[in-house]
Motif scaffolding. Sequence first.
Motif, mmCIF file in Angstrom:
data_model
loop_
_atom_site.group_PDB
_atom_site.id
_atom_site.type_symbol
_atom_site.label_atom_id
_atom_site.label_comp_id
_atom_site.label_asym_id
_atom_site.label_seq_id
_atom_site.Cartn_x
_atom_site.Cartn_y
_atom_site.Cartn_z
ATOM 1 N N GLY A 1 130.792 -54.248 -38.317
ATOM 2 C CA GLY A 1 131.651 -53.543 -37.368
ATOM 3 C C GLY A 1 131.663 -52.114 -37.602
ATOM 4 N N SER A 2 132.787 -51.665 -37.929
ATOM 5 C CA SER A 2 132.954 -50.165 -38.367
ATOM 6 C C SER A 2 132.110 -49.868 -39.492
ATOM 7 N N LYS B 1 122.218 -49.690 -39.184
ATOM 8 C CA LYS B 1 122.426 -50.519 -38.197
ATOM 9 C C LYS B 1 122.882 -51.899 -38.233
ATOM 10 N N GLN B 2 122.262 -52.399 -39.454
ATOM 11 C CA GLN B 2 122.562 -53.800 -39.954
ATOM 12 C C GLN B 2 123.793 -53.752 -40.318
ATOM 13 N N ARG C 1 135.940 -40.694 -31.824
ATOM 14 C CA ARG C 1 136.803 -39.651 -32.748
ATOM 15 C C ARG C 1 137.300 -40.441 -33.721
ATOM 16 N N LEU C 2 138.147 -41.392 -33.698
ATOM 17 C CA LEU C 2 138.943 -42.135 -34.934
ATOM 18 C C LEU C 2 137.915 -42.538 -35.681
ATOM 19 N N GLU C 3 136.935 -42.916 -35.200
ATOM 20 C CA GLU C 3 135.786 -43.688 -36.308
ATOM 21 C C GLU C 3 135.186 -42.643 -37.106
ATOM 22 N N LEU C 4 134.994 -41.309 -36.492
ATOM 23 C CA LEU C 4 134.454 -40.341 -37.344
ATOM 24 C C LEU C 4 135.641 -39.811 -38.295
ATOM 25 N N ASP D 1 129.547 -58.286 -51.778
ATOM 26 C CA ASP D 1 128.031 -58.280 -52.389
ATOM 27 C C ASP D 1 127.055 -57.938 -51.310
ATOM 28 N N LEU D 2 127.229 -58.462 -49.868
ATOM 29 C CA LEU D 2 126.333 -58.220 -48.797
ATOM 30 C C LEU D 2 126.504 -56.729 -48.440
ATOM 31 N N ALA D 3 127.722 -56.258 -48.097
ATOM 32 C CA ALA D 3 127.972 -55.026 -47.904
ATOM 33 C C ALA D 3 127.344 -54.078 -48.794
#
Length: 646
Positions: free
Chosen positions: A360-361, A353-354, A283-286, A341-343
């Motif tokens: 992480g989050s 997924k990657q 819930r916190l992530e959302l 850059d990568l993100a």
Amino acid sequence: MDHLLGIDIETYSSAPLPKCGVYRYVDAPDFEILLLSYAYDDGPVKTIDLACGEQLPEDVLAALEAPDIIKAAYNAQFERVCLSRHLGRWLDPHQWRCTAVMASYLTLPSRLADVAVALKLTQQKMEEGKDLIRYFSVPCKPTKTNGGRTRNMPSDAPDKWAVYKKYNAQDVETERAVRKALEAWPLPEHEWELYALDQIINDRGVRIDRKLVKNAMAVDAAFSEAAYQRARELTGLENPGSVNQLKAWLADQDMPMESLAKKIVQEKAAQADGIVAELLNLRLELSKTSVKKYESMARTVCRDGRVHGLLQFGGASRTFRWAGRLVQVQNLPQNHLPDLDLAREIVKVGDEKQLELLFGSVPNTLSEIIRTAFIPGDGSRFIVADFSAIEARVLAWLAGEEWVLEEFRGKGKIYEATASRMFHIPQETIVKGHPNYEYRQKGKQATLSCGYGGGVGALKAMGAKMPEEEMQPLVDAWRAANPNIVAFWSALDRAARRVIQKQETAHVGKVTLYWQDDKMLIRLPSGRNLCYQSPHFTENRFGSDAIGYYAPNAGGQMVEQETFGGKLAENATQAIARDILAHAMLNLESAGYPIVFHVHDEAIMEGPVGKGSLEEACRIMAIPPDWAKDLPLRADGDEMLYYQKA
């Protein structure tokens, strides 16, 4: 004296104006001006019915581009941008005056109807306006009754159209009455030069990385759907997004919760384990997802690939600082990812997924790359420069806290210097690796929290990380180290009370407080004023005598507010910091550094690679205005191919 042409228009576009802004609104293929009412000086109001085939008169067409005729409107950016689109060329903002800006300068409401009420004018807006705008100026839903049409034309309701024309003409009358009422307290002329620059910056806009924006929203949708399905698996609920269903499930898991507010969920998640902990963390992530800003970018970007109109001139009450609009660049999340850059590249290919595997989050990562969706044009780069500790410098300059100014003239390590004075330790020992380095953080927290009379509550609001019993001693130590700033608060408070009680003028250092026509005004060194409407004495929540005044609330009504010496110091400091940024922006533009937007004390410039330099831009930015020659300024920054925190 130049002649003045007062203008008000009614328009149509399928783009939703409040959500997308005027530039995207006029960018819609079906945009058109329906009605234009106008009046020269004190002359009669005339209405041109463009929707029914009438044409703008030659004298009006000529007047729109005549430098000796001032064009005036309420929220003039709307009229100027719409007319520019209608004519196919940009109208010069130097020739325009905005009555809404004049109202904001006096801390009056932002809407024309509310200003007219606040000023008690005989000329008021017609109440039928909202319904008529909804009927003629926005698309309508097709029904059997209306024959399946998606737009109402004048011929569909001639009686309503006649009232709409009267409404349009009445707005010119109301705006003229407001303008005349406000002319007694004119905006300084140099502010109109700044207004024109603001309009040029908004016209210029800033490019958006549309692929990044599109795929960021897709990645967020994929993450949200996966998280939702996982929540269903964990709980067995049909709708785990339902607060009532989730509360009932948590109660069954011996985790009853009265509220699912973020702070409470964080506390309970730290105490929980197993599926309850996983569910609460989900819930916190959302709740972290920042997709709304990406949606705003997608909604407001124009066909030229740029978002325009990100900032409103004088939008912040009283201090007259710029206010963020549309994407709200004033509160963009900071970026701390090790590899932006990568993100960005992973998001641009839409690999959720990657992104989760490497960073992480997903919501956190999307939040941290929001800034990077602003990009320069092909062959260009951003130069981003911002003032170093501008409020601390201005406050010390206003209060005459000379040791602070000397530190800024020298090494500029204000947090270390503050800690040294507060805790009576040598400044040279407050360096990384030394036990005294921990005091730097306390010096920083105190500097950022205590400058305007704030105490323990201000430290908490700034997120100070320390035991509560250490907070009051920290406040006391900061005040002891900055006696002139503390005296400045008291002097402002006494001066304001004297002005209100005796209606006399009071000088406090570099500012002057005075009374005029039921207003307390604070004259700043730049020559402009801070305005407090109908100042008086009132009782605060502690039962003490306080300074009250009236200012608009979110609904546009003038309501009582309170102030005190520390708050007056904050208003003056932030207003002067704004004036210094404005001075720097004019200098940067004239030196060939085009600004695409700005945030607080930071200017974002766009220019061809190889033209101009960061060093020169920072040098220009740090040139103080003539009225603050002895104020030590410094600007730092970076060059970049997408916007990020420099």
